[in-house]
Design an enzyme around this catalytic site. Sequence first.
Site, PDB file in Angstrom:
ATOM      1  N   SER A 179      29.333  30.262  37.442  1.00 51.79           N
ATOM      2  CA  SER A 179      29.800  29.604  38.664  1.00 51.79           C
ATOM      3  C   SER A 179      30.290  30.678  39.634  1.00 51.79           C
ATOM      4  CB  SER A 179      30.953  28.657  38.332  1.00 51.79           C
ATOM      5  OG  SER A 179      31.696  28.391  39.494  1.00 51.79           O
TER       6      SER A 179
ATOM      7  N   HIS B  36      25.598  28.152  39.324  1.00 51.84           N
ATOM      8  CA  HIS B  36      26.368  26.941  39.623  1.00 51.84           C
ATOM      9  C   HIS B  36      27.162  27.179  40.909  1.00 51.84           C
ATOM     10  CE1 HIS B  36      28.676  23.338  38.230  1.00 51.84           C
ATOM     11  NE2 HIS B  36      29.733  23.964  38.755  1.00 51.84           N
TER      12      HIS B  36
ATOM     13  N   ASP C  55      29.867  25.526  43.502  1.00 53.29           N
ATOM     14  CA  ASP C  55      30.892  24.491  43.624  1.00 53.29           C
ATOM     15  C   ASP C  55      31.192  24.198  45.088  1.00 53.29           C
ATOM     16  OD1 ASP C  55      31.793  23.945  40.829  1.00 53.29           O
ATOM     17  OD2 ASP C  55      32.129  26.107  40.853  1.00 53.29           O
TER      18      ASP C  55
ATOM     19  N   MET D 127      33.306  22.191  47.626  1.00 55.78           N
ATOM     20  CA  MET D 127      34.567  21.418  47.702  1.00 55.78           C
ATOM     21  C   MET D 127      34.880  21.111  49.151  1.00 55.78           C
ATOM     22  SD  MET D 127      36.939  23.488  44.996  1.00 55.78           S
ATOM     23  CE  MET D 127      36.259  24.179  43.482  1.00 55.78           C
TER      24      MET D 127
ATOM     25  N   HIS E 241      27.292  21.546  42.460  1.00 55.10           N
ATOM     26  CA  HIS E 241      28.329  20.637  41.979  1.00 55.10           C
ATOM     27  C   HIS E 241      29.143  20.173  43.184  1.00 55.10           C
ATOM     28  CE1 HIS E 241      32.211  20.231  39.298  1.00 55.10           C
ATOM     29  NE2 HIS E 241      31.829  19.088  39.819  1.00 55.10           N
TER      30      HIS E 241
ATOM     31  N   MET F  56      31.961  18.440  44.778  1.00 59.61           N
ATOM     32  CA  MET F  56      33.291  17.851  44.663  1.00 59.61           C
ATOM     33  C   MET F  56      33.674  17.383  46.055  1.00 59.61           C
ATOM     34  SD  MET F  56      34.834  20.609  42.001  1.00 59.61           S
ATOM     35  CE  MET F  56      33.477  21.727  42.290  1.00 59.61           C
TER      36      MET F  56
ATOM     37  N   MET G 272      33.635  17.350  33.025  1.00 58.71           N
ATOM     38  CA  MET G 272      34.634  18.310  33.502  1.00 58.71           C
ATOM     39  C   MET G 272      35.672  18.514  32.404  1.00 58.71           C
ATOM     40  SD  MET G 272      33.906  19.497  36.438  1.00 58.71           S
ATOM     41  CE  MET G 272      35.414  20.433  36.680  1.00 58.71           C
TER      42      MET G 272
ATOM     43  N   ASP H 254      31.993  22.062  32.133  1.00 60.07           N
ATOM     44  CA  ASP H 254      32.458  22.927  33.227  1.00 60.07           C
ATOM     45  C   ASP H 254      33.974  22.982  33.251  1.00 60.07           C
ATOM     46  OD1 ASP H 254      32.791  24.298  35.623  1.00 60.07           O
ATOM     47  OD2 ASP H 254      32.040  22.672  36.896  1.00 60.07           O
TER      48      ASP H 254
HETATM   49  C1  DX5 Z   1      36.158  23.855  38.968  1.00 57.14           C
HETATM   50  C2  DX5 Z   1      34.706  24.194  39.086  1.00 57.14           C
HETATM   51  C3  DX5 Z   1      34.192  25.147  38.085  1.00 57.14           C
HETATM   52  C4  DX5 Z   1      34.868  26.494  38.094  1.00 57.14           C
HETATM   53  C5  DX5 Z   1      35.075  26.839  36.658  1.00 57.14           C
HETATM   54  O1  DX5 Z   1      36.436  22.765  39.746  1.00 57.14           O
HETATM   55  O2  DX5 Z   1      33.914  23.035  38.998  1.00 57.14           O
HETATM   56  O3  DX5 Z   1      32.774  25.302  38.179  1.00 57.14           O
HETATM   57  O4  DX5 Z   1      34.143  27.523  38.707  1.00 57.14           O
HETATM   58  O5  DX5 Z   1      35.843  27.971  36.565  1.00 57.14           O
HETATM   59  P1  DX5 Z   1      36.340  28.570  35.172  1.00 57.14           P
HETATM   60  O6  DX5 Z   1      35.122  28.813  34.342  1.00 57.14           O
HETATM   61  O7  DX5 Z   1      37.069  29.809  35.557  1.00 57.14           O
HETATM   62  O8  DX5 Z   1      37.239  27.517  34.543  1.00 57.14           O
HETATM   63 ZN    ZN Z   2      31.732  23.305  38.907  1.00 59.13          ZN
END
Ligand code: DX5
Ligand code: ZN
Length: 220
Positions: free
Chosen positions: A9, A34, A36, A38, A67, A69, A138, A176
């Site tokens: 990620s 990956h 993310d 947000m 992903h 969010m 998650m 994740d």
């Molecule tokens: C958190 C993200 C993850 C994040 C995970 O909301 O969806 O993808 O990057 O990070 P680590 O592996 O450091 O927990």
């Molecule tokens: Zn993620």
Amino acid sequence: MPEFKLYPSILSADFSQLGKQIQETETCGADGIHIDVMDGHFVPSITFGTPIIKAVRDLTGLPLDIHMMTVRPENHFSEFASAGADSITVHYEASPELKDTLALLDKFDVRKCVALNPETPIEKIYDIIPLVDQILIMSVQPGAGGQDFIPESLKKIETLSKEIESQGLSIPIQVDGGINPDTTLKAVQSGANIVVAGSAVFNEDFPICDGISNLRNSSI
Ligand code: DX5
Ligand code: ZN
């Protein structure tokens, strides 16, 4: 020990070195990237959107796993698909009409995925299983990297894995959050097929290749 795919990620990447770091993950055997997204609503943080997806698309041939969010994820399906997304994940908790949202996603040439927050019971998505290409469990609260893995996630992965099988389907389970060598082993033994790792791959304390091989070796 079953095989698993590893998707770093980029949330934990050094953005001043993004090109170099993505190439390093590819050289060291990552199976996908990956990303993310947000929006500051579904989760407090704001990260990135279409320009970064496009930039990463130009940097690698690996599958890009988005992903989302975000609330109203459907507003961005077209842009993200055109930017080079291979899979798009929406959150169960962000889409009150999830089946309609997935039907909108079906119009694009991407894999359709759904994610569940830690507190959402796995049974909530049993009727959605036949409609998706991948399910993301998650294992931390969404919104930030570097949190501790929530142990109860393992039971959810195991239960989901059995339910998918009992529906006569074969859908990958992604996990994740809080992934390290120890939690990788446990998650994969519980039935996870794709492991997402941020801070265990992109970390100033060790090279990217060491992070990847430590996660891979956890399964030996
Ligand atoms: C958190 C993200 C993850 C994040 C995970 O909301 O969806 O993808 O990057 O990070 P680590 O592996 O450091 O927990
Ligand atoms: Zn993620």
